[in-house]
Design a protein around this motif. Structure first.
Motif, PDB file in Angstrom:
ATOM      1  N   THR A   8       0.854  -1.190   0.000  1.00 21.86           N
ATOM      2  CA  THR A   8       0.000   0.000   0.000  1.00 21.86           C
ATOM      3  C   THR A   8       0.887   1.235   0.000  1.00 21.86           C
ATOM      4  OG1 THR A   8      -1.721  -1.166   1.221  1.00 21.86           O
ATOM      5  CG2 THR A   8      -1.823   1.231   1.213  1.00 21.86           C
ATOM      6  N   ILE A   9       0.644   2.117  -0.960  1.00 19.97           N
ATOM      7  CA  ILE A   9       1.411   3.357  -1.091  1.00 19.97           C
ATOM      8  C   ILE A   9       0.460   4.517  -0.825  1.00 19.97           C
ATOM      9  CG2 ILE A   9       2.715   4.821  -2.667  1.00 19.97           C
ATOM     10  CD1 ILE A   9       3.585   2.265  -4.093  1.00 19.97           C
ATOM     11  N   SER A  10       0.863   5.431   0.058  1.00 17.08           N
ATOM     12  CA  SER A  10       0.035   6.590   0.404  1.00 17.08           C
ATOM     13  C   SER A  10       0.844   7.862   0.255  1.00 17.08           C
ATOM     14  CB  SER A  10      -0.456   6.486   1.844  1.00 17.08           C
ATOM     15  OG  SER A  10      -1.271   5.355   2.007  1.00 17.08           O
ATOM     16  N   ILE A  11       0.178   8.914  -0.135  1.00 17.04           N
ATOM     17  CA  ILE A  11       0.795  10.235  -0.208  1.00 17.04           C
ATOM     18  C   ILE A  11      -0.160  11.215   0.475  1.00 17.04           C
ATOM     19  CG2 ILE A  11      -0.144  10.762  -2.490  1.00 17.04           C
ATOM     20  CD1 ILE A  11       2.481  12.275  -3.034  1.00 17.04           C
ATOM     21  N   LEU A  12       0.396  12.108   1.277  1.00 18.88           N
ATOM     22  CA  LEU A  12      -0.390  13.081   2.028  1.00 18.88           C
ATOM     23  C   LEU A  12      -0.313  14.419   1.315  1.00 18.88           C
ATOM     24  CD1 LEU A  12      -1.938  13.713   4.678  1.00 18.88           C
ATOM     25  CD2 LEU A  12       0.251  14.301   5.670  1.00 18.88           C
ATOM     26  N   ILE A  14      -1.045  18.463   1.398  1.00 19.19           N
ATOM     27  CA  ILE A  14      -1.296  19.620   2.268  1.00 19.19           C
ATOM     28  C   ILE A  14      -1.226  20.882   1.413  1.00 19.19           C
ATOM     29  CG2 ILE A  14      -0.415  18.499   4.342  1.00 19.19           C
ATOM     30  CD1 ILE A  14       2.197  20.032   3.959  1.00 19.19           C
ATOM     31  N   ASP A  15      -1.764  21.976   1.945  1.00 23.33           N
ATOM     32  CA  ASP A  15      -1.695  23.225   1.202  1.00 23.33           C
ATOM     33  C   ASP A  15      -0.394  23.975   1.518  1.00 23.33           C
ATOM     34  OD1 ASP A  15      -2.200  24.235   3.711  1.00 23.33           O
ATOM     35  OD2 ASP A  15      -4.045  25.257   3.185  1.00 23.33           O
ATOM     36  N   GLN A  16      -0.139  25.020   0.767  1.00 20.38           N
ATOM     37  CA  GLN A  16       1.110  25.776   0.889  1.00 20.38           C
ATOM     38  C   GLN A  16       1.246  26.441   2.254  1.00 20.38           C
ATOM     39  OE1 GLN A  16       3.524  25.918  -1.613  1.00 20.38           O
ATOM     40  NE2 GLN A  16       4.818  26.893  -0.102  1.00 20.38           N
ATOM     41  N   ASP A  17       0.146  26.961   2.810  1.00 22.58           N
ATOM     42  CA  ASP A  17       0.210  27.621   4.115  1.00 22.58           C
ATOM     43  C   ASP A  17       0.614  26.654   5.223  1.00 22.58           C
ATOM     44  OD1 ASP A  17      -0.503  30.082   3.047  1.00 22.58           O
ATOM     45  OD2 ASP A  17      -2.643  29.743   3.403  1.00 22.58           O
ATOM     46  N   PHE A  18       0.066  25.447   5.205  1.00 18.98           N
ATOM     47  CA  PHE A  18       0.419  24.448   6.216  1.00 18.98           C
ATOM     48  C   PHE A  18       1.867  24.004   6.053  1.00 18.98           C
ATOM     49  CE2 PHE A  18       0.270  19.950   7.820  1.00 18.98           C
ATOM     50  CZ  PHE A  18       0.196  20.289   9.150  1.00 18.98           C
ATOM     51  N   PHE A  19       2.312  23.839   4.817  1.00 16.99           N
ATOM     52  CA  PHE A  19       3.706  23.501   4.568  1.00 16.99           C
ATOM     53  C   PHE A  19       4.635  24.577   5.114  1.00 16.99           C
ATOM     54  CE2 PHE A  19       7.510  24.041   1.997  1.00 16.99           C
ATOM     55  CZ  PHE A  19       8.103  22.804   2.142  1.00 16.99           C
ATOM     56  N   ASN A  20       4.296  25.839   4.868  1.00 17.68           N
ATOM     57  CA  ASN A  20       5.130  26.948   5.362  1.00 17.68           C
ATOM     58  C   ASN A  20       5.173  26.973   6.889  1.00 17.68           C
ATOM     59  OD1 ASN A  20       5.671  27.753   2.752  1.00 17.68           O
ATOM     60  ND2 ASN A  20       4.040  29.268   2.721  1.00 17.68           N
ATOM     61  N   TYR A  21       4.028  26.718   7.539  1.00 15.41           N
ATOM     62  CA  TYR A  21       3.977  26.689   9.004  1.00 15.41           C
ATOM     63  C   TYR A  21       4.866  25.571   9.559  1.00 15.41           C
ATOM     64  CZ  TYR A  21       2.104  26.132  13.702  1.00 15.41           C
ATOM     65  OH  TYR A  21       1.973  26.008  15.052  1.00 15.41           O
ATOM     66  N   MET A  22       4.708  24.364   9.032  1.00 14.72           N
ATOM     67  CA  MET A  22       5.523  23.244   9.515  1.00 14.72           C
ATOM     68  C   MET A  22       6.998  23.447   9.208  1.00 14.72           C
ATOM     69  SD  MET A  22       3.593  21.337  11.216  1.00 14.72           S
ATOM     70  CE  MET A  22       4.680  19.960  11.500  1.00 14.72           C
ATOM     71  N   ASN A  23       7.295  24.010   8.056  1.00 13.38           N
ATOM     72  CA  ASN A  23       8.684  24.290   7.698  1.00 13.38           C
ATOM     73  C   ASN A  23       9.290  25.304   8.664  1.00 13.38           C
ATOM     74  OD1 ASN A  23      10.960  23.930   6.012  1.00 13.38           O
ATOM     75  ND2 ASN A  23      10.473  25.842   4.969  1.00 13.38           N
ATOM     76  N   PHE A  64      -4.703  24.653  12.340  1.00 16.70           N
ATOM     77  CA  PHE A  64      -5.791  23.791  11.905  1.00 16.70           C
ATOM     78  C   PHE A  64      -5.627  23.575  10.415  1.00 16.70           C
ATOM     79  CE2 PHE A  64      -9.951  23.180   9.987  1.00 16.70           C
ATOM     80  CZ  PHE A  64     -10.393  22.092  10.711  1.00 16.70           C
ATOM     81  N   ALA A  65      -5.610  22.320  10.011  1.00 10.68           N
ATOM     82  CA  ALA A  65      -5.441  22.011   8.588  1.00 10.68           C
ATOM     83  C   ALA A  65      -6.315  20.823   8.214  1.00 10.68           C
ATOM     84  CB  ALA A  65      -3.990  21.688   8.280  1.00 10.68           C
ATOM     85  N   ILE A  66      -6.787  20.861   6.994  1.00 13.42           N
ATOM     86  CA  ILE A  66      -7.480  19.718   6.410  1.00 13.42           C
ATOM     87  C   ILE A  66      -6.562  19.168   5.336  1.00 13.42           C
ATOM     88  CG2 ILE A  66      -9.472  18.984   5.071  1.00 13.42           C
ATOM     89  CD1 ILE A  66     -11.058  21.191   6.445  1.00 13.42           C
ATOM     90  N   CYS A  67      -6.249  17.903   5.449  1.00  9.00           N
ATOM     91  CA  CYS A  67      -5.308  17.273   4.531  1.00  9.00           C
ATOM     92  C   CYS A  67      -6.005  16.165   3.749  1.00  9.00           C
ATOM     93  CB  CYS A  67      -4.124  16.682   5.291  1.00  9.00           C
ATOM     94  SG  CYS A  67      -3.286  17.864   6.338  1.00  9.00           S
ATOM     95  N   GLN A  68      -5.437  15.839   2.622  1.00  7.73           N
ATOM     96  CA  GLN A  68      -5.935  14.741   1.807  1.00  7.73           C
ATOM     97  C   GLN A  68      -4.923  13.614   1.814  1.00  7.73           C
ATOM     98  OE1 GLN A  68      -6.184  16.880  -1.910  1.00  7.73           O
ATOM     99  NE2 GLN A  68      -8.414  16.710  -1.869  1.00  7.73           N
ATOM    100  N   THR A  69      -5.422  12.413   1.782  1.00  6.91           N
ATOM    101  CA  THR A  69      -4.552  11.253   1.650  1.00  6.91           C
ATOM    102  C   THR A  69      -4.990  10.473   0.416  1.00  6.91           C
ATOM    103  OG1 THR A  69      -4.285  11.084   4.032  1.00  6.91           O
ATOM    104  CG2 THR A  69      -3.709   9.160   2.756  1.00  6.91           C
ATOM    105  N   PHE A  70      -4.055  10.223  -0.454  1.00  9.63           N
ATOM    106  CA  PHE A  70      -4.292   9.399  -1.621  1.00  9.63           C
ATOM    107  C   PHE A  70      -3.536   8.105  -1.405  1.00  9.63           C
ATOM    108  CE2 PHE A  70      -4.420  13.812  -3.001  1.00  9.63           C
ATOM    109  CZ  PHE A  70      -5.663  13.870  -3.621  1.00  9.63           C
ATOM    110  N   SER A  71      -4.217   6.993  -1.573  1.00 10.79           N
ATOM    111  CA  SER A  71      -3.532   5.716  -1.393  1.00 10.79           C
ATOM    112  C   SER A  71      -4.023   4.719  -2.429  1.00 10.79           C
ATOM    113  CB  SER A  71      -3.733   5.173   0.014  1.00 10.79           C
ATOM    114  OG  SER A  71      -5.096   4.935   0.255  1.00 10.79           O
TER     115      SER A  71
END
Length: 78
Positions: A8-12, A14-23, A64-71
């Motif tokens: 099973t392969i999954s990719i998460l 996220i939007d650019q704002d959440f990426f910038n915050y975590m970075n 607060f973030a809403i993320c998508q997971t594709f698997s």
């Protein structure tokens, strides 16, 4: 011994704002400590405290973030 393997392969996503915050959190905490150590400065997220009256009370730490997971599941044959 099995010749076929189910993977099973999954990719998460996220939007650019959440990426910038975590970075920013990772950069503030340093490369050796990881994103869950205490940052050197306050990194404001996007959560707003609507019950606060003073300007300093209007934000909370966190994001607060809403993320998508594709698997997908792949069958690998030997």
């Amino acid at each position: 011994m099995e010749d076929d393997r189910l993977v099973t392969i999954s990719i998460l996503g996220i939007d650019q704002d959440f990426f910038n915050y975590m970075n920013q959190l990772i950069q503030q905490s340093g490369a050796d400590n990881g994103p869950f150590s205490t940052p050197a400065t306050t990194v404001r997220g996007n959560i707003i405290n609507v019950t606060g009256t003073a300007e300093k009370d209007n934000f909370a730490l966190g994001y607060f973030a809403i993320c998508q997971t594709f698997s997908d599941t792949l069958l690998i044959k030997k």
